[in-house]
Design an enzyme around this catalytic site. Structure first.
Site, PDB file in Angstrom:
ATOM      1  CG  PHE A 241      -1.803  -1.230   1.314  1.00 21.67           C
ATOM      2  CD1 PHE A 241      -2.696  -1.577   0.316  1.00 21.67           C
ATOM      3  CD2 PHE A 241      -1.684  -2.066   2.402  1.00 21.67           C
ATOM      4  CE1 PHE A 241      -3.470  -2.722   0.409  1.00 21.67           C
ATOM      5  CE2 PHE A 241      -2.447  -3.226   2.511  1.00 21.67           C
ATOM      6  CZ  PHE A 241      -3.336  -3.554   1.509  1.00 21.67           C
ATOM      7  CD  GLU A 245       7.034   4.477  -3.850  1.00 21.10           C
ATOM      8  OE1 GLU A 245       7.553   5.209  -4.716  1.00 21.10           O
ATOM      9  OE2 GLU A 245       5.829   4.521  -3.559  1.00 21.10           O
ATOM     10  NE  ARG A 323       0.266  10.533  -8.348  1.00 16.91           N
ATOM     11  CZ  ARG A 323      -0.087  10.041  -9.543  1.00 16.91           C
ATOM     12  NH1 ARG A 323      -1.363   9.992  -9.882  1.00 16.91           N
ATOM     13  NH2 ARG A 323       0.815   9.605 -10.394  1.00 16.91           N
ATOM     14  CG  PHE A 357       2.116   8.966  -4.350  1.00 15.07           C
ATOM     15  CD1 PHE A 357       2.980   8.273  -3.529  1.00 15.07           C
ATOM     16  CD2 PHE A 357       2.615  10.013  -5.094  1.00 15.07           C
ATOM     17  CE1 PHE A 357       4.316   8.616  -3.449  1.00 15.07           C
ATOM     18  CE2 PHE A 357       3.962  10.365  -5.017  1.00 15.07           C
ATOM     19  CZ  PHE A 357       4.812   9.663  -4.198  1.00 15.07           C
ATOM     20  CD  GLU A 728      -1.381   4.928  -6.440  1.00 16.80           C
ATOM     21  OE1 GLU A 728      -0.690   5.270  -5.474  1.00 16.80           O
ATOM     22  OE2 GLU A 728      -1.206   5.366  -7.589  1.00 16.80           O
TER      23      GLU A 728
END
Length: 781
Positions: A241, A245, A323, A357, A728
Site C-alpha cells: 500500500f 516503497e 500529485r 499518493f 490506486e
C-alpha cells in the site's frame, strides 16, 4: 498435425481479458505461500532489533549501551558511528538517517541496532539502553508547521487564469477550512529484511519491499560498496500500500549493516508496535479554501492552500504534494485557480507513499467545496457536480487541466449517468428525504461522487520497466520482471500477458521472484503502474521470442511469418497445426534463441516542476460511487447500508482481480475517511500504534448490499491490451461514504447548514458536527 485451426477457436481463445485466479491463491489458502519470514534460516542466523528515541525533538548527549551488551543472547550493538558508508535512507533528499546521530526528530526514530541470538532477546535488550537527551521545541501538526514556516521543501504553487479577478466578479462565495487525517498502511506482513553475507563483499538481501532497486542502492551506499555487490530479492509481500516503497530501506540497511559487521546472516523483523512507531503513513492535510460560483453552482474561481504533515524529513512528500495539486480538480473544469501546497516539517514519523499518493487528499477538497455550494443553493450535489464536469472536446473549451494536459479520454458524464440510473439514485434520494422527515434520531444520507485519476509516475524517468522471458525446451515459460507482488495480482496479469502473446494457457507460465540481479534499475511498484509498465515489458520480450519461432516455423512448413498464429497451445502455420512444445524443441535443435529481454518506456510524458505544467499522465481512470448511510445522531454511530460502484478499468486484463482491487480500495478508503484516526499525545508519541488502539475496517463494516461493476470501456492510449490501472484510483470512491455521512448530519437542520465535518468522521467527529449544525441553525432562527 496437418489440419488448420478454425477461426472460431482462435476468436474464442484468449489468456487476457478473462477472470483468472491469483497465481498464488491456492498457496495463500493452504498457508504455503512463502513470505520473507517463512524462508528457512541459514545456520548461524542472528536477529536484530532497533533502539528507538523516546523524545520528539532532542539532542543526544550520551548513549550508554552497557546494559544492552550484557543482556541475554546479545552479540553486538551498533550506532551511527559504526556505519562505514552513508548514513542515509532518504529516497530523494539525503535528510533521513538510518540511525540518528546527535539529534532525534520524532518519538520512535531508530538510534541503535541490537543483534542477538533470537528475536525476543534482541527486542528485550533494546529497551535497556540509557540515552541522555537535551529536549528541543517540537512541531507536531501541519497548522503549527505553517505558523512556524517549518517546511521540508519550498512550497509549490499552480496558477491558471486570474483567480482574484474571477473571484471578485463571482456573485456567490464560499470559504472554509478542512482537516483530513493520515492513515497507517497496516499491511498484514510487517517490515522485514534478511541479510545474508556472500563472498567478496557481496550481500543478498531478502526484503519485503515495493522497490528492490532502491533497497539495493541504499544498502550499497550504507556498506560503501558498488551496487553490483548487492542483490535484493522479493517473491511476495503480505501487503504494501505504499508503506514498503521507501520505508523498507531503513530495515534493509540496518540488517545489512549488522550482517556485514558480523559476517553472519541477520534478520530484522519489526514488531507491529515498533513498525507503526517507526514508519511513515499517509500524509494528513489541512486546507483553507475560497471559491466563487454563480447562481447555478458553476465554479468561476477556486483557491486552496494545502499544508501536509510531511514529518521530520522529505521522503516522498514532494511528489505526494505535486500529485495532490494535480488532483484538486478531480473531475471538474476549473478556469481560474490558485492551488498551493506546502510540506510542513513536523517532529513526527516521516510520512510517505500510500495508495493514492496524494491524489485522494487533493480531490477530496474540491468535493467538499462542491458539497458546500450545493447546500448553499438548496440543490442536489450531483447536479452541481454534473454542471462542473470536464467537457468532451476542444469546441467546449473545458477539457484542459489546470496543469495544461488536454483530456482526450473523458467518460465521466456517461459513467456517472449509468451509475445514477443503475443505483436508482433519484428514487432513493426522495426515499431518504422522506425517512429523515419522520425519523428524529436516526438519519439517512446519500451521495454520489465521481473520480478522475491520472496514471503515471509524476517523475517522468520512473515510467520504465524491464522483463526477462525464458522458454524451456519442454515448452514451459518463465517470466521475471521488475514489479513486485504484494497481493494485487501483478504476477498473474504479467503471466496472462506472456501466455497470450505465445498462445499458451496460463498453466504453462511461471513468474519468479523479483530480483535485482535479473532485471536491473527498476522503478517502484507504485503509482498504479505495475501492470502497465511490467506487462508491456514482458509482452515485448515474449513478442521477440514469438517472432523468432514464427520465422523458424516458416522455414519448416512454408508460408508467411506475418500470418503465423499462436493460440490454443499450438502454432498455426501454412495449414499446419504444430504443438507449441514441438516447435520449441525443433527451434532449440536449430539454435534459435528461446529467451529474450523486454523493455518499455511510457511515451508522451513530460513535466516542468518549476511551472507545474506539462503532460504528467499517460491517461486517466474514471469511476463513481453511490453510498447510503444511517447515522445515529445521539451516539455518532453509523452504518453503510448500500454501496454502488462503477469503475473504468478499460479492457480489463483480469476482471476478477480488478473487481477485488476495487472492493478492497473502497473499504480501505472508507477506513481512512471514517475510523482510522492517528493520534499523537502532547509529548509527540503516536498513541495509536497497535491494532488495539487503531481501528481499521472489519468485515462488519462492509455493506450488506455491495454492488461493484466495471464500466464497459477501452483505453484510448496503447496501454497493455487497452486496460487501465486499478490499484490506486478506486480509493477515491468512498468519498461517497464521507459525503453521505455529511448529508445525514445536514438533515438534522433541514440541510440549511454546512456541517463542519473533518475526516476521519469518527463517532466523536460526527457528534461535534451535529452539535455545530444544531447551534448554527438555532442561531440563524
Amino acid at each position: 498435425m496437418n489440419h488448420p485451426g478454425t477461426p472460431a477457436l482462435k476468436a474464442a481463445w484468449a489468456a487476457v481479458g478473462v477472470p483468472r485466479a491469483h497465481e498464488s491463491a491456492q498457496l495463500h489458502v493452504l498457508g504455503q505461500a512463502t513470505y520473507t519470514d517463512d524462508i528457512p534460516e541459514l545456520q548461524g542466523t542472528l536477529h536484530a532489533a532497533l533502539g528507538l528515541s523516546q523524545k520528539p525533538h532532542a539532542k543526544i548527549l550520551a548513549i550508554d549501551l552497557a546494559a544492552v551488551l550484557q543482556a541475554r543472547g546479545v552479540v553486538a550493538a551498533y550506532t551511527a558511528q559504526d556505519i562505514v558508508g552513508s548514513n542515509d535512507c532518504g529516497p530523494i533528499i539525503h535528510d533521513d538517517p538510518i540511525l540518528a546521530s546527535g539529534l532525534v526528530q520524532y518519538v520512535g526514530q531508530p538510534i541503535f541496532i541490537v543483534v542477538a541470538d533470537s528475536h525476543d532477546n534482541a527486542r528485550r535488550a533494546a529497551r535497556l539502553a540509557s540515552v541522555t537527551y537535551e529536549e528541543l521545541p517540537a512541531v507536531l501538526t501541519p497548522q503549527a508547521a505553517k505558523a512556524a514556516h517549518s517546511y521540508v521543501l519550498p512550497p509549490m504553487q499552480l496558477k491558471r487564469g486570474d483567480y482574484q479577478a474571477a473571484f471578485e466578479r463571482a456573485p456567490h462565495v464560499v470559504t472554509g477550512e478542512l482537516s483530513v487525517g493520515g492513515q497507517e498502511q497496516f499491511y498484514l506482513e510487517g517490515q522485514i529484511s534478511y541479510a545474508i553475507p556472500k563472498e567478496d563483499q557481496g550481500m543478498l538481501v531478502l526484503c519485503s519491499t515495493q522497490h528492490p532497486s532502491e533497497m539495493q542502492h541504499v544498502v550499497a551506499h550504507a556498506l560503501g560498496v558498488h551496487a553490483h555487490n548487492i542483490t535484493v530479492e522479493c517473491r511476495r509481500m503480505g501487503g504494501g500500500f505504499g508503506g514498503k516503497e521507501s520505508q523498507s530501506a531503513l530495515w534493509a540497511a540496518a540488517a545489512s549493516i549488522a550482517a556485514s559487521k558480523l559476517k553472519r546472516p541477520v534478520k530484522l523483523r519489526a514488531d507491529r508496535d515498533d513498525d507503526m512507531l517507526v514508519t511513515g503513513k499517509r500524509h494528513c492535510f489541512y486546507y483553507e479554501y475560497a471559491v466563487g460560483y454563480d447562481a447555478d453552482g458553476k465554479i468561476l474561481a477556486a483557491k486552496v492552500d494545502m499544508v501536509l504533515r510531511a514529518g521530520f524529513s522529505a521522503d516522498l512528500s514532494g511528489p505526494v504534494a505535486t500529485r495532490a495539486v494535480c488532483h484538486f480538480d478531480n473531475s471538474y473544469y476549473l478556469s481560474d485557480v490558485e492551488i498551493r501546497a506546502a510540506c510542513g516539517k513536523t517532529n513526527t514519523q516521516s510520512n510517505t507513499a500510500f495508495r493514492g499518493f496524494g491524489g485522494p487528499q487533493g480531490a477530496i477538497a474540491i468535493e467538499y467545496i462542491i458539497d458546500d455550494i450545493a447546500r448553499n443553493l438548496g440543490r442536489d450535489a450531483l447536479d452541481i457536480r454534473r454542471l462542473n464536469f470536464y467537457g468532451r472536446n476542444d469546441a467546449e473549451g473545458r477539457n484542459v487541466t489546470p496543469y495544461g494536459q488536454k483530456i482526450v479520454d473523458n467518460v465521466i458524464v456517461e459513467l456517472s449517468a449509468e451509475l445514477e440510473a443503475s443505483s436508482a439514485y433519484r428514487v432513493r434520494r426522495a426515499a431518504v428525504d422522506a425517512f429523515n422527515r419522520s425519523s428524529p434520531v436516526l438519519k439517512k444520507g446519500l451521495a454520489l461522487t465521481p473520480l478522475k485519476f491520472g496514471i503515471a509516475f509524476n517523475v517522468t524517468h520512473l515510467n520504465q520497466a524491464g522483463a526477462l522471458v525464458h522458454v524451456y525446451v519442454d515448452g514451459s515459460v518463465l517470466v521475471n520482471h521488475g514489479g513486485t507482488e504484494m497481493g494485487q495480482g501483478i504476477n498473474t496479469k504479467v503471466m496472462q500477458v506472456v501466455a497470450h502473446e505465445l498462445g499458451l494457457d496460463i498453466a504453462h507460465v511461471r513468474a519468479t521472484a523479483t530480483d535485482t540481479s535479473k532485471v536491473a534499475n527498476t522503478s517502484a511498484t507504485a503509482a498504479s503502474t505495475g501492470a502497465d509498465l511490467n506487462g508491456k515489458a514482458a509482452q515485448d520480450a515474449a513478442r521477440q521470442i514469438r517472432e523468432r519461432l514464427a520465422a523458424h516455423a516458416v522455414k519448416l512448413y512454408g508460408g508467411d511469418a506475418a500470418v503465423v498464429d499462436f493460440y490454443d497451445n499450438a502454432v498455426h502455420v501454412n495449414g499446419h497445426v504444430v504443438a507449441f512444445t514441438e516447435l520449441v524443441q525443433k527451434a532449440y535443435l536449430a539454435r534459435v534463441q528461446l529467451w529474450s529481454d523486454g523493455f518499455y518506456a511510457t511515451p508522451h510524458l513530460h513535466w516542468d516542476p518549476k511551472t507545474m505544467n506539462g503532460h504528467p499522465f499517460s491517461y486517466f481512470a474514471y469511476g463513481a460511487a453511490v453510498s447510503e448511510v444511517l447515522v445515529d445522531t445521539l451516539t455518532g454511530e453509523w452504518k453503510l447500508l448500500r454501496a454502488d460502484v462503477l469503475y473504468d478499468a478499460g479492457q480489463s486484463l483480469n476482471p476478477a482481480i480488478d473487481l477485488g482491487q476495487v472492493e478492497g480500495a473502497f473499504i480501505q478508503g472508507m477506513g481512512w475517511l471514517t475510523t482510522e484516526q492517528l493520534w499523537w499525545n502532547a509529548a509527540g508519541k503516536l498513541m495509536t500504534h497497535a491494532p488495539s488502539t487503531y481501528k481499521i475496517p472489519g468485515v462488519s463494516d462492509c455493506p450488506e448490499d455491495f454492488r461493484v461493476r466495471l464500466f464497459n470501456n477501452q483505453n484510448v492510449e496503447d496501454s497493455i491490451h487497452r486496460s487501465k490501472a486499478v490499484g490506486e484510483p478506486p480509493l477515491l470512491l468512498p468519498f461517497s461514504v464521507f459525503f453521505a455521512i455529511r448529508d445525514a448530519i445536514s438533515s438534522v437542520a433541514g440541510h440549511r447548514v454546512n456541517p463542519p465535518l473533518n475526516a476521519p468522521a469518527t463517532c466523536e467527529e460526527i457528534l461535534k458536527a451535529i452539535a455545530a449544525v444544531e447551534s448554527a441553525d438555532a442561531g440563524a432562527a
